[in-house]
Motif scaffolding. Sequence first.
Motif, PDB file in Angstrom:
ATOM      1  N   ARG A   1      -8.122 -10.484  19.620  1.00  0.00           N
ATOM      2  CA  ARG A   1      -7.076 -10.510  20.368  1.00  0.00           C
ATOM      3  C   ARG A   1      -6.170 -11.862  20.154  1.00  0.00           C
ATOM      4  N   GLY A   2      -4.938 -11.757  20.546  1.00  0.00           N
ATOM      5  CA  GLY A   2      -3.779 -12.772  20.257  1.00  0.00           C
ATOM      6  C   GLY A   2      -4.286 -14.153  20.722  1.00  0.00           C
ATOM      7  N   ILE A   3      -3.762 -15.198  20.037  1.00  0.00           N
ATOM      8  CA  ILE A   3      -3.942 -16.467  20.639  1.00  0.00           C
ATOM      9  C   ILE A   3      -2.972 -16.945  21.651  1.00  0.00           C
ATOM     10  N   ASP A   4      -2.141 -16.169  22.215  1.00  0.00           N
ATOM     11  CA  ASP A   4      -1.220 -16.372  22.887  1.00  0.00           C
ATOM     12  C   ASP A   4      -1.484 -16.303  24.476  1.00  0.00           C
ATOM     13  N   ARG A   5      -2.716 -15.889  24.816  1.00  0.00           N
ATOM     14  CA  ARG A   5      -3.117 -15.373  26.019  1.00  0.00           C
ATOM     15  C   ARG A   5      -3.944 -16.501  26.871  1.00  0.00           C
ATOM     16  N   PHE A   6      -3.788 -17.726  26.703  1.00  0.00           N
ATOM     17  CA  PHE A   6      -4.549 -18.805  27.385  1.00  0.00           C
ATOM     18  C   PHE A   6      -3.694 -19.221  28.452  1.00  0.00           C
TER      19      PHE A   6
ATOM     20  N   ASP B   1       4.351 -10.238  18.127  1.00  0.00           N
ATOM     21  CA  ASP B   1       2.850 -10.132  18.295  1.00  0.00           C
ATOM     22  C   ASP B   1       2.404 -11.688  17.748  1.00  0.00           C
ATOM     23  N   ALA B   2       1.375 -12.290  18.480  1.00  0.00           N
ATOM     24  CA  ALA B   2       0.798 -13.422  18.144  1.00  0.00           C
ATOM     25  C   ALA B   2      -0.121 -13.115  17.145  1.00  0.00           C
ATOM     26  N   PRO B   3      -0.634 -14.248  16.350  1.00  0.00           N
ATOM     27  CA  PRO B   3      -1.673 -14.085  15.423  1.00  0.00           C
ATOM     28  C   PRO B   3      -2.888 -13.610  16.226  1.00  0.00           C
ATOM     29  N   PRO B   4      -3.655 -12.745  15.603  1.00  0.00           N
ATOM     30  CA  PRO B   4      -4.858 -12.377  16.132  1.00  0.00           C
ATOM     31  C   PRO B   4      -5.900 -13.452  15.695  1.00  0.00           C
ATOM     32  N   CYS B   5      -7.205 -13.706  16.402  1.00  0.00           N
ATOM     33  CA  CYS B   5      -8.097 -14.419  16.114  1.00  0.00           C
ATOM     34  C   CYS B   5      -9.532 -13.711  16.161  1.00  0.00           C
ATOM     35  N   TYR B   6     -10.494 -13.833  15.249  1.00  0.00           N
ATOM     36  CA  TYR B   6     -11.684 -13.014  15.341  1.00  0.00           C
ATOM     37  C   TYR B   6     -12.918 -13.736  15.417  1.00  0.00           C
ATOM     38  N   CYS B   7     -12.548 -14.776  16.249  1.00  0.00           N
ATOM     39  CA  CYS B   7     -13.955 -15.777  16.848  1.00  0.00           C
ATOM     40  C   CYS B   7     -14.481 -14.485  17.722  1.00  0.00           C
TER      41      CYS B   7
ATOM     42  N   SER C   1      -1.616 -26.189  19.752  1.00  0.00           N
ATOM     43  CA  SER C   1      -0.523 -26.126  20.259  1.00  0.00           C
ATOM     44  C   SER C   1      -0.626 -25.798  21.747  1.00  0.00           C
ATOM     45  N   GLY C   2       0.165 -26.087  22.607  1.00  0.00           N
ATOM     46  CA  GLY C   2      -0.025 -25.741  24.042  1.00  0.00           C
ATOM     47  C   GLY C   2      -0.097 -24.349  24.317  1.00  0.00           C
ATOM     48  N   ALA C   3      -0.670 -23.805  25.325  1.00  0.00           N
ATOM     49  CA  ALA C   3      -0.563 -22.627  25.655  1.00  0.00           C
ATOM     50  C   ALA C   3       0.728 -22.000  26.122  1.00  0.00           C
ATOM     51  N   GLU C   4       1.392 -22.600  26.860  1.00  0.00           N
ATOM     52  CA  GLU C   4       2.769 -22.319  27.461  1.00  0.00           C
ATOM     53  C   GLU C   4       3.658 -22.309  26.075  1.00  0.00           C
ATOM     54  N   ALA C   5       3.402 -23.028  25.230  1.00  0.00           N
ATOM     55  CA  ALA C   5       4.354 -22.984  24.025  1.00  0.00           C
ATOM     56  C   ALA C   5       4.213 -21.801  23.384  1.00  0.00           C
ATOM     57  N   LEU C   6       2.790 -21.476  23.233  1.00  0.00           N
ATOM     58  CA  LEU C   6       2.455 -20.394  22.255  1.00  0.00           C
ATOM     59  C   LEU C   6       3.192 -19.112  22.984  1.00  0.00           C
ATOM     60  N   SER C   7       2.857 -19.015  24.276  1.00  0.00           N
ATOM     61  CA  SER C   7       3.390 -17.954  24.972  1.00  0.00           C
ATOM     62  C   SER C   7       4.843 -17.475  25.006  1.00  0.00           C
ATOM     63  N   ASN C   8       5.662 -18.714  24.719  1.00  0.00           N
ATOM     64  CA  ASN C   8       7.098 -18.788  24.681  1.00  0.00           C
ATOM     65  C   ASN C   8       7.247 -18.235  23.291  1.00  0.00           C
ATOM     66  N   ARG C   9       6.778 -18.871  22.371  1.00  0.00           N
ATOM     67  CA  ARG C   9       6.913 -18.571  20.888  1.00  0.00           C
ATOM     68  C   ARG C   9       6.758 -17.176  20.560  1.00  0.00           C
ATOM     69  N   TYR C  10       5.677 -16.533  21.289  1.00  0.00           N
ATOM     70  CA  TYR C  10       5.456 -15.247  21.025  1.00  0.00           C
ATOM     71  C   TYR C  10       5.661 -14.100  22.053  1.00  0.00           C
ATOM     72  N   ALA C  11       6.860 -14.521  22.850  1.00  0.00           N
ATOM     73  CA  ALA C  11       7.381 -13.699  23.880  1.00  0.00           C
ATOM     74  C   ALA C  11       7.883 -12.232  23.498  1.00  0.00           C
TER      75      ALA C  11
ATOM     76  N   ARG D   1      -9.817 -22.074  30.812  1.00  0.00           N
ATOM     77  CA  ARG D   1     -10.018 -23.424  30.274  1.00  0.00           C
ATOM     78  C   ARG D   1     -11.234 -23.097  29.495  1.00  0.00           C
ATOM     79  N   ILE D   2     -12.208 -22.586  30.083  1.00  0.00           N
ATOM     80  CA  ILE D   2     -13.228 -22.525  29.253  1.00  0.00           C
ATOM     81  C   ILE D   2     -13.260 -21.559  27.924  1.00  0.00           C
ATOM     82  N   GLU D   3     -12.920 -20.534  28.096  1.00  0.00           N
ATOM     83  CA  GLU D   3     -12.417 -19.543  27.386  1.00  0.00           C
ATOM     84  C   GLU D   3     -11.550 -20.017  26.168  1.00  0.00           C
ATOM     85  N   ALA D   4     -10.520 -20.877  26.316  1.00  0.00           N
ATOM     86  CA  ALA D   4      -9.667 -21.528  25.305  1.00  0.00           C
ATOM     87  C   ALA D   4     -10.609 -22.593  24.697  1.00  0.00           C
ATOM     88  N   GLY D   5     -11.289 -23.188  25.309  1.00  0.00           N
ATOM     89  CA  GLY D   5     -12.096 -24.293  24.833  1.00  0.00           C
ATOM     90  C   GLY D   5     -13.097 -23.683  23.667  1.00  0.00           C
ATOM     91  N   ASP D   6     -13.772 -22.464  24.072  1.00  0.00           N
ATOM     92  CA  ASP D   6     -14.733 -21.621  23.354  1.00  0.00           C
ATOM     93  C   ASP D   6     -14.402 -21.460  22.225  1.00  0.00           C
TER      94      ASP D   6
END
Length: 380
Positions: free
Chosen positions: A295-300, A283-289, A270-280, A308-313
Amino acid sequence: MSNPRSFRSPALQVLDATVPATSVLSGRVLLHEESRFIPHQRGAVDNERGGVVMTGNTADDRALRLRTEAAFTGAMLIDSAPYKTYTATAEQPFLLPSDELFPSVDLSLGFQKARGASAAITPTGYIAPGDSKALKAVIREASLIERADTVVSLPIDVTWLRDDRVDQLIAACARISQPKALVMIAQFDPLKQSKELPGNLRRVVSEVENMMLLRTDLAGLEAMVHGALCAGIGISSTVRHSVAPGEKPAVNKPGPNYPSVLMPELMRFSGAEALSNRYANADAPPCYCAVCDGRGIDRFLGTDRDTRIEAGDHNVLTWSAWVEEMASTTPGLQRKTWWRDKCAAAIDNYALENQRLGLSTKKGFQPPLPLCAWATLPVS
């Protein structure tokens, strides 16, 4: 169908044209990445089961720098992507170098190896819808290649996977003795074009030996589960899909080009902008990678290089964990069942997440067509 693994260091085989491409690529899910961020060796790349596909206008130069400056020793391919600008013909299916006095396929393949590629990819042009003569020309030219280190690229218009053409595609692939790398060409996600495509792609990789799927998304994992030799997942949407020569990639919405983010529980990008809007307002789902660490997956939401590098990783670490899960299951029925059940669980999570957000099915997250197919197609 399963393929044996080789743990011999790909970097030690670079200039040896007699080493089969299968031995260095078998069982790997590679990161398909634009060359502009290299040399930067992503720590997220698993050298045992992964590697890198370098693409872009300077892919060969960046590949060499990745070997020499970043001391990268993992598996690596160079995809010069001629299919983005050149259409294969019956007379000339491969795009040969224009700056050489006597251009040849062997010269092109040898150049890739000299720049650090673990195996060489044929410079095949885009194979247009129904162009049987161009497809036969690829078979003809491939039969003349005597190197063992070669992968035959098949950048096909996705309509080749439709019911009326897939049998011809399978027959053509079976006539090529080298490993074959499919690249599906279409606007947006190729497998969303029609409902029969995911099942027919499964047929191709399961019925033909040593098939690969490059420049793709989670379809790469689907292919690996069902017998593919290797796959390459793009770091961004521009490297997960490609369009025919002369076409411009269509966009859903003009504006800043934000990263796309892999949502672990929903198995979707999903696009980062769409996620940011969706979870405005939730709370966005957390990721444990290792990158997200809860932290939430809406922070990119950013276009800078670090974001970009962090989102890609995050994306690489997420699907790499699934590759590990896949590798821990027995090839065949057990592995296919694991994948089907994983996709089915993701489908169930859509309803749960929409309910948590107070959204209807129509307004909330909707599972992609390919994911629905992978969750419901027979495993055998």
